[in-house]
Scaffold this active site. Structure first.
Site, PDB file in Angstrom:
ATOM      1  N   LYS A 246      -4.388   3.748   2.494  1.00  0.00           N
ATOM      2  CA  LYS A 246      -5.449   3.034   1.775  1.00  0.00           C
ATOM      3  C   LYS A 246      -6.482   4.006   1.214  1.00  0.00           C
ATOM      4  O   LYS A 246      -6.965   3.832   0.107  1.00  0.00           O
ATOM      5  CB  LYS A 246      -6.091   2.014   2.704  1.00  0.00           C
ATOM      6  CG  LYS A 246      -5.106   0.884   3.060  1.00  0.00           C
ATOM      7  CD  LYS A 246      -5.610   0.026   4.204  1.00  0.00           C
ATOM      8  CE  LYS A 246      -4.599  -1.044   4.591  1.00  0.00           C
ATOM      9  NZ  LYS A 246      -4.955  -1.688   5.866  1.00  0.00           N
TER      10      LYS A 246
ATOM     11  N   GLY B 283      -3.388 -10.354   6.840  1.00  0.00           N
ATOM     12  CA  GLY B 283      -3.162 -11.770   7.089  1.00  0.00           C
ATOM     13  C   GLY B 283      -2.542 -12.435   5.882  1.00  0.00           C
ATOM     14  O   GLY B 283      -2.698 -11.986   4.749  1.00  0.00           O
TER      15      GLY B 283
ATOM     16  N   LYS C 256       0.824  -1.221   0.000  1.00  0.00           N
ATOM     17  CA  LYS C 256       0.000   0.000   0.000  1.00  0.00           C
ATOM     18  C   LYS C 256       0.848   1.257   0.000  1.00  0.00           C
ATOM     19  O   LYS C 256       0.492   2.266  -0.585  1.00  0.00           O
ATOM     20  CB  LYS C 256      -0.970   0.011   1.168  1.00  0.00           C
ATOM     21  CG  LYS C 256      -0.334  -0.179   2.520  1.00  0.00           C
ATOM     22  CD  LYS C 256      -1.359  -0.453   3.597  1.00  0.00           C
ATOM     23  CE  LYS C 256      -0.672  -0.870   4.881  1.00  0.00           C
ATOM     24  NZ  LYS C 256      -0.122  -2.234   4.820  1.00  0.00           N
TER      25      LYS C 256
END
Lengths: 409, 409
Positions: free
Chosen positions: B200, B298, B100
């Site tokens: 983001k 994750g 990101k």
């Protein structure tokens, strides 16, 4: 310049035309192509409509025009939608449809036709209206082994069930209100008996598991028999009754699909999906679980999905990206039946002592999750054990008024 | 056969390799192409790892191999990730990244490089981990004029805020628990001060509004100062405090982006997004609103998004589908500032009579939505009126302990 033909100038078709002209410039920049609505096919005339000059009554006009590269099928039903779509695909035109009945009954054939003719057959709008679910399933989530898909696929029933939950309305007046607001048809059976949700879960099941699942192969139970007392008992145990369409792969590899009212516990995001909104949850070995939420119907939401498909078709040009699945009319060996269904259950009974529930649960070997004077919730069990629990309740003199499975997220 | 190169063999990179080999057959059927992990680039050696023989230390090996068509960049940071990605794109290889920071700071340049070299630069994994959001935004929702995007973009802060809400934990022990469970870093500042969510929302803002928005252009406030009392007051008014990243187009066409704690009312589905899960809500003129939910981080969830991108790249072959946006470093005229921000507000004060709030609200000309002995909620107002309300409170002798904006769904 490429032309788009719109088949059917009803609610969705007119939405496609309206949204296209509203955002034409943006759509052309996105696709890098000049686009125009070339034709609107409908049996009726639309005098005074700003696009009346585009209305034609003969599909042949569209088939013969080489400039028509894309077709938005918004007629509904399978006849003549199926023939029209097939002819368009065979004529080298990509098709986007909002017609769930068509895809649920004939998707396998139309996908095959599209493949053979090197064009795309897309159907994002056929499930969950505006919600992006078909494309994410076969693109973004393509690296996953998807094990289950479940969702609230019908807005009308979700509205009724929420009114029962939030305002203690009974089923009949809640349905009447839905009709008054235009959410339910005068004959509401397709919604409240689960047929609409059934078609959508057919499409999801076929897409995810690769073989066509037909509507008559899916166990379907609507919400007609759900009472306010059922909803209140579920609420007491921390859940909400929702009409859930679900398809999952069992341990033996077979696929089990159903549409039925289920108690969704409040720790699941699905239980908070309210009003006429829809949501689809997907379980995969990479993503764990992911959910898609939005308006499941309506003029512009559905049009948004149809046009999204067409934009993708324009961008793809000669790449065939629509996912196909096998026909499976004869072969039903991959399908499990409702006898294979396992879930926790919520029983509503005539008033009786809570102790009875605990006693029977121990006898039968299930866990008692919740108990009230007029019902209980027990842990996951198969149909056989659920029946045994019911029999024992009857033996103890409790009248069983309803049994609703519970959804585990 | 085509080869995939994985840059960085940390959590995400090893997840990409693991998920690829787990579902290789399915991926090959889906893409119609034989695929292999050709190289894993990392500075370290991995003796004993089943894929140790694929590890290389020099990007040149990957650049020189014509069979490598796809690159998964999972290194993090901008150096050397930026140079490596640029070289790969220039060498005609499509890139998918989970990074990101890279996309938020250099996305415009890499998208341009991809375009010039007729390859794709995809970044689905850079926002919301496993959640399909980037691709749906520029495909399924492409017919919409999108007016706003808002979401819970950081799982760590969402976990902490939920612990405060559900279990009346104070901020410090909730953070400690998050660290203990591995959700928060030892230095948690990137999460709790909002920097992660800021990157983001940069990416979402750039994608939706077509011009690069840089992290330092976004008003960013984390959750470090949120107290249990703030959370409890919000709860009393029917809301939950969430860290919300938001970008919306104002009436004058300018774009306002921010990351800050907001009170989300419980009739919004966002308020029910719990634990480390993320969710992104999108408003458009066709869809009305739609929401995407899933694991925001994750190993396998992020790998699922990276591999989804690569599968799409393989299927697209020579079609460039990645959306690009303009660079905008010099031009900030399209950006509104936090002074243009309007919202309802929740004030927490020292204990004082509820009557004071009603009195001031009437004087200032805002509606009092809720009042308690230690705070109130007022209807939408701009920064100036919010300041005036605060001044009046001070004049009445109330100490202002916090002011949190409220999100309207």
């Amino acid at each position: 310049m490429k032309k788009i033909a719109v088949l059917g100038y009803g609610v969705v078709g007119s939405g496609v035309v309206e949204l296209f002209y509203r955002n034409q410039k943006k759509i052309e920049i996105n696709t890098g192509e000049r686009l125009e609505i070339g034709y609107i096919l409908d049996l009726r005339e639309f005098p005074g409509d700003p696009y009346a000059d585009k209305v034609v009554h003969d599909i042949q006009v569209i088939l013969d025009d080489q400039e028509v590269g894309y077709v938005a099928e918004c007629m509904g039903g399978t006849n003549p939608a199926f023939d029209f779509c097939r002819c368009c695909l065979e004529a080298g035109k990509s098709v986007a449809t909002s017609n769930k009945q068509l895809v649920a009954e004939k998707g396998d054939i139309l996908l095959q036709t599209a493949k053979e003719n090197h064009v795309n057959f897309f159907f994002e709008a056929s499930v969950g209206g505006a919600i992006p679910i078909i494309r994410p399933l076969h693109t973004c989530l393509a690296a996953n082994d998807i094990s289950a898909v479940a969702g609230i696929l019908n807005g009308t029933t979700n509205f009724i069930l929420q009114k029962m939950f939030d305002e203690n309305m009974r089923f009949a007046p809640a349905l009447e209100l839905a009709q008054k607001l235009g959410y339910a048809e005068r004959d509401p059976s397709a919604d409240i008996d689960g047929g609409d949700a059934c078609r959508k879960i057919c499409i999801l099941a076929s897409l995810v598991f690769g073989k066509h699942v037909y509507p008559d192969q899916i166990y379907t139970k609507g919400i007609r028999d759900i009472t306010l007392e059922d909803v209140q008992l579920a609420q007491r145990f921390g859940g909400a009754v929702k009409l859930i369409g679900i398809v999952k792969r069992l341990e033996d590899g077979r696929v089990l699909s159903s549409v039925m009212p289920m108690v969704v516990m409040q720790d699941s995001l699905l239980s908070h999906v309210n009003g006429v909104f829809n949501a689809v949850m997907v379980w995969g070995d990479g993503v764990d679980k992911t959910m898609f939420y939005g308006r499941g119907a309506g003029k512009l939401p559905t049009a948004s999905a149809v046009l999204g498909d067409i934009i993708d078709e324009v961008k793809q040009k000669d790449t065939v990206l629509s996912q196909s699945w096998e026909s499976a009319e004869e072969d039903t060996s991959f399908l499990a039946t409702i006898d294979d269904f396992k879930a926790p259950r919520c029983y509503r009974t005539s008033p009786c002592g809570k102790g009875i529930f605990a006693k029977i649960a121990t006898e039968i070997g299930v866990e008692l999750i919740g108990a009230a004077e007029n019902g209980c919730m027990i842990s996951e069990c198969n149909q056989k054990i659920a029946e045994a629990f019911k029999r024992c309740l009857a033996q103890e003199g409790a009248e069983i008024l309803s049994r609703i499975p519970v959804m585990i997220d």
